[in-house]
Design a protein around this motif. Structure first.
Motif, short mmCIF file in Angstrom:
data_model
loop_
_atom_site.label_atom_id
_atom_site.label_comp_id
_atom_site.label_asym_id
_atom_site.label_seq_id
_atom_site.Cartn_x
_atom_site.Cartn_y
_atom_site.Cartn_z
N UNK A 1 6.24 -5.07 -6.01
CA UNK A 1 6.60 -4.82 -4.61
C UNK A 1 5.87 -5.80 -3.70
N UNK B 1 -0.19 -8.74 -2.55
CA UNK B 1 0.54 -8.52 -3.80
C UNK B 1 0.68 -9.78 -4.63
N UNK C 1 -0.20 3.83 -10.34
CA UNK C 1 0.78 4.50 -11.21
C UNK C 1 1.73 3.52 -11.89
N UNK D 1 10.96 -9.80 -11.83
CA UNK D 1 10.09 -9.59 -10.67
C UNK D 1 10.34 -8.24 -9.99
N UNK D 2 11.25 -7.44 -10.51
CA UNK D 2 11.66 -6.24 -9.79
C UNK D 2 10.60 -5.14 -9.78
N UNK E 1 3.62 1.34 -10.46
CA UNK E 1 4.87 1.32 -9.70
C UNK E 1 5.04 0.08 -8.83
N UNK E 2 3.94 -0.66 -8.59
CA UNK E 2 4.05 -1.74 -7.60
C UNK E 2 3.70 -3.12 -8.13
N UNK F 1 -5.34 -3.24 -6.32
CA UNK F 1 -4.92 -1.84 -6.42
C UNK F 1 -3.85 -1.59 -5.37
N UNK F 2 -2.65 -1.17 -5.84
CA UNK F 2 -1.60 -0.88 -4.87
C UNK F 2 -1.05 0.53 -4.98
N UNK F 3 -1.06 1.09 -6.20
CA UNK F 3 -0.45 2.42 -6.36
C UNK F 3 -1.14 3.28 -7.41
N UNK G 1 0.88 -4.80 -8.24
CA UNK G 1 -0.18 -5.59 -7.60
C UNK G 1 -1.34 -5.86 -8.55
#
Lengths: 150, 770
Positions: free
Chosen positions: A130, A99, A40, A126-127, A42-43, A36-38, A45
């Motif tokens: 994060x 990540x 949303x 990969x963009x 967005x990241x 869990x990173x965000x 992970x």
């Protein structure tokens, strides 16, 4: 009742169908490799493979996952020897490592569809992932190494 | 007490009963006092560090850190926190293993619980791990090796001088007999630890691992297979999941809440108020409304349905735009003097030219990749915590204090940290979990912070306005330097707000300024804190270093000089700069000044090295520019050259970075390189995107959409790292943090050389207005 396959095993789920797949994997099945990173999308992970595509499991509901095959980092290779995992170790990619499961799942999905990506294709693929420690130079190198064989 | 349901996948903690039992059964960690004959004195270091001044100092006893089983498997305890530098779980154990002649393939690492009486200081912060623990780990390894030799000599009935430990076995030189470490482990464990003065150390030329960079990070395989366990990943039988709605404004108070809709969310089991503390409250929780559920997703959804009325209180007046203007006005006036040499007023009056520039850096958030998480079980018997914290010993103390328990009744198990950067030094999240478990009668509770929580309730990096005025004589020589630094202080977290930067902060890039200038005055301006201010990787070196190193390049531009030549002129001849002659208190990163002076020779050397390796002055494509900066922090010297490429539309990228670091004697050059690569990325994020702003006391950003961090497409394409060689006699210095400060000024200096545009306020954004 929702059924799905996770790392080859059939699973049944009868809870809230709007629950994000991530929390089902982590809290209900105990597969904590997906992070869990965000929450949303967005990241990256929490990236897993859903029907062969890299998806953000925090942004996929259990209803959307129903009937599909899900592969997590734990199921990518039984011995942890997927070419991407080997490349990650050969290049010493991780720092904190949090990540990296998401990065590896993203890279594995890229190479499954595009076995010989250009540098630009690697960067674009990969963009969405994060890395706060900033291991990007090594991620780029490792994906390239996984494509060419290590 | 509860234990983890999946032991093979956990970061092994020695406090867990199973592991501890295994260690004891295998015949070590038993201390029996027995004197040992004095042996020839070894070569202990000629310098001292600040390690002994840290709470609980250091421990160098193999009875604490090493266990060997009868098969020869060596277990080494990692007592500090591992957050990605590799220092805690790879580099420090590697030092011990090397010195004790252990074969790294037969070494395993277990994580020590929070216990500073037993392990010494565990506060993994301030880039201190190798700096403070190189020698205690060597001493520990040397003692263990000598105990193994003594045990083997006794077994054979030969003088200890005739035996030698080498690569996991002891050899008798006379007969060629050999014994593996496992064969004598039980006997060795019964020996007293030899006195420090009697230790014999390996010749550095004989190091197998130290300095080679050949040892992969201990957790590398588990990280790549999803088996590595972080604080977020802890699972206990019967565990509940909690998220908390915290007051959006500092010191805000709860007026009322309605949980009716939240309780209707499937999986939500309970909603309850959590006690909070009025600021300043160190690391104690903010309080709020906790939603407890059967999984994290349900808890988050339930929290979304809460209806809460807050009384925001006085800090609702905090608005970043007006605060910036107020700081600017403060910097225009004389402040509190922090360093004063010569006569700055006379220098300004007599100057042929005065050059002034001002710089602004906003708050920045740590945004560790792993949001905060902690799990607790609190019963009448005591408290047990599972989390990822930078200071496991400090967490134990704070949890004990909050619960009103003696520290002996608190166990803190530390997992891997998914990034730390200073945020996880503050254990408010562990205390929240403890309070909730206690309120729930001992039910295991995991508190999860979402990314929104993380960004909106951080201990933020300070916001800073910097103004520098320089007096130049008619030959363009700098004869006066006045630097005013205005920023809310970290001390507002601990004590009633002093409203001025304190020595710990002024010593990071303000009063330690190393330039050779006759008239110097450094001042601080008043700035009150309206949010929790904390330390972020490299701390206030970021804005103060940005100002000093940008300004040096502005002086170069104003006098028609090259940036590097200007810096060399300002740095002056090789010498020791000692600001203490005019400074009340210089905080030298906790180190004795004699061991770690401000050495301009070393500063100039890394500048020259980075410039040479970067090809300073080389011909560049159109739109490209090189910029340079050099900064001493955490008692290391670092210079960075950034190459920027600016397109006609103002978009920009970084093709190349060259960084030289002098961190004294170094243990793990591979991980040093990775730290400096990562520092460039994080610093680029600060320069390009990083800004937490406030409106009506509330943080305006919520997630990675509006608090952006650097992604792979915008990261430097190549970062080259050069480490200045140093022998064992050179004290080791910091690595984790000092890579950050010189990057942003080097970048802005490069943008100036590429475009003529001087950037004085960060963040830059995606495009540069040319």
């Amino acid at each position: 009742m929702i059924t799905l396959r996770v790392n080859g095993q059939v699973q049944a789920y009868d809870g809230d169908p709007s629950l994000p797949l991530l929390w089902y994997l982590r809290d209900e099945l105990g597969l904590t490799g997906s992070k869990f990173g965000c929450g949303e999308g967005l990241c990256g992970a929490c990236t897993v493979h859903l029907a062969g595509n890299a998806v953000r499991s925090c942004a996929v509901s259990m209803a959307d996952a129903a009937g599909h095959e899900v592969v997590t980092i734990e199921g990518l290779d039984p011995r942890g020897d997927h070419p991407v995992q080997r490349a990650w170790r050969a290049v010493n990619v991780p720092q904190c490592g949090f990540c990296q499961a998401g990065q590896i799942m993203q890279a594995a999905a890229l190479l499954a569809k595009t076995p010989n990506p250009t540098e630009q294709q690697i960067t674009e693929a990969m963009d969405g992932n994060i890395c706060r420690c900033g291991c990007y130079q090594r991620i780029q190198t490792a994906v390239r190494a996984a494509a060419t064989g290590v | 007490m509860s234990h983890i349901d999946n032991p093979s996948h956990i970061v092994e903690n020695v406090s867990r009963r199973g592991v501890l039992k295994g260690v004891v059964a295998s015949g070590a960690v038993i201390l029996v006092a027995r004197s040992l004959p004095a042996q020839a004195a070894g070569s202990l270091p000629k310098y001292t560090t600040g390690a002994s001044a840290m709470p609980h100092g250091t421990v160098n006893d193999p009875h604490i850190f090493v266990a060997i089983d009868s098969a020869g498997l060596v277990t080494i305890v990692a007592a500090r926190a591992e957050m990605g530098t590799g220092a805690a779980r790879t580099s420090l154990p590697m030092i011990l293993a090397d010195e004790m002649e252990a074969d790294w393939a037969r070494v395993r690492i277990v994580q020590g619980e929070g216990n500073e009486v037993k392990y010494g200081n565990q506060d993994t912060d301030g880039s201190r791990s190798v700096r403070h623990w190189l020698w205690p780990m060597r001493e520990c390894g040397a003692a263990m090796r000598m105990m193994l030799e003594t045990a083997a000599a006794a077994r054979w009935g030969v003088p200890v001088e005739e035996v030698e430990a080498t690569n996991h076995e002891i050899v008798h030189h006379g007969s060629g007999r050999r014994l593996g470490y496992g064969a004598v482990a039980a006997d060795a464990a019964k020996l007293a630890t030899p006195a420090r003065e009697t230790l014999r150390f390996k010749d550095p030329a004989a190091f197998r691992y130290i300095g080679t960079g050949s040892i992969p990070a201990v957790d590398l395989f588990n990280i790549t297979t999803g088996r590595a366990i972080y604080g977020q990943d802890v699972r206990l039988p019967g565990m509940k999941y909690a998220v908390i709605a915290r007051p959006p404004v500092l010191n805000g108070k709860l007026v009322s809440f309605d949980a009716t809709e939240a309780m209707k969310v499937p999986g939500v089991e309970k909603v309850m108020e959590l006690k909070g503390w009025t600021w300043p409250a160190k690391f104690q929780p903010l309080g709020g409304i906790a939603v407890i559920a059967r999984n994290t997703g349900a808890a988050i959804k339930g929290r979304d349905k809460l209806k809460i009325v807050w009384d925001d209180g006085e800090h609702a007046s905090y608005n970043s735009d007006s605060y910036r203007e107020a700081m600017k006005a403060t910097a225009a006036k004389p402040g509190q003097v922090a360093r004063n040499e010569g006569d700055i007023d006379a220098a300004m009056k007599g100057a042929a030219k005065v050059i002034t520039a001002e710089y602004y850096l906003p708050h920045i958030a740590h945004a560790t990749m792993e949001p905060l998480a902690a799990t607790a079980v609190v019963t009448d018997a005591g408290a047990e915590i599972w989390s990822s914290v930078q200071s496991p010993g400090g967490t134990r103390d704070d949890v004990a204090k909050t619960l009103g328990l003696p520290v002996e009744k608190v166990v803190v198990n530390n997992m891997l940290l998914g990034g730390g950067f200073g945020r996880k030094s503050k254990c408010d999240y562990a205390q929240e979990a403890a309070l909730l478990s206690k309120a729930l009668g001992g039910t295991p509770v995991k508190v999860i912070w979402t990314r929104e929580d993380d960004l909106q309730h951080d201990y933020l990096h300070t916001v800073a306005w910097q103004r520098i005025d320089a007096a130049l004589d008619s030959n363009n020589k700098v004869i006066g330097w006045r630097h005013r630094s205005v920023a809310p202080s970290i001390w507002s977290t601990f004590i009633p707000d002093p409203k001025h930067l304190q020595p710990l902060e002024t010593s990071m890039g303000l009063i330690d300024m190393p330039f050779d200038i006759a008239n110097i005055r450094c001042e601080t301006g008043e700035a009150a804190a309206h949010t929790r201010i904390g330390w972020f990787r490299s701390v206030i070196n970021i804005p103060q270093g940005f100002a000093v190193q940008s300004f040096a390049a502005e002086l170069a531009a104003a006098t028609g000089k090259d940036q590097k030549e200007m810096l060399l002129e300002l740095i002056g001849p090789p010498r020791i700069v000692d600001p203490r002659k005019s400074v009340k208190e210089l905080w030298n990163y906790g180190e004795p000044f004699e061991s770690y002076p401000i050495d301009t020779g070393r500063l100039a050397r890394v500048l020259e090295l980075a410039a040479e390796k970067a090809g300073w002055g080389r011909k560049l494509p159109e739109g490209h520019g090189l910029g340079i900066a050099v900064h001493r922090s955490f008692v290391s010297y670092i210079a960075t050259v950034v190459e920027v490429a600016v397109n006609k539309d103002g978009s920009w990228s970084i093709p190349r970075v060259d960084t030289a670091i002098d961190c004294g004697f170094h243990v793990n050059p591979e991980r040093i390189t990775s730290q400096i690569e990562g520092a460039a990325v994080m610093a680029l994020g600060i320069a390009k995107h990083g800004a937490i702003t406030f409106k009506n006391g509330r943080v305006q950003q919520s997630n990675f959409n509006d608090y952006q961090v650097v992604r792979i497409s915008e990261a430097p394409k190549v970062t080259n790292v050069y480490i200045v060689p140093a022998g064992i006699e050179v004290p080791p210095s910091g690595v984790g943090e000092p890579g950050v400060p010189p990057f942003a000024p080097a970048l802005c200096n490069a943008i100036f050389n590429a475009t003529g545009k001087r950037i004085r306020q960060l963040p830059i954004g995606n495009t540069i207005a040319i």
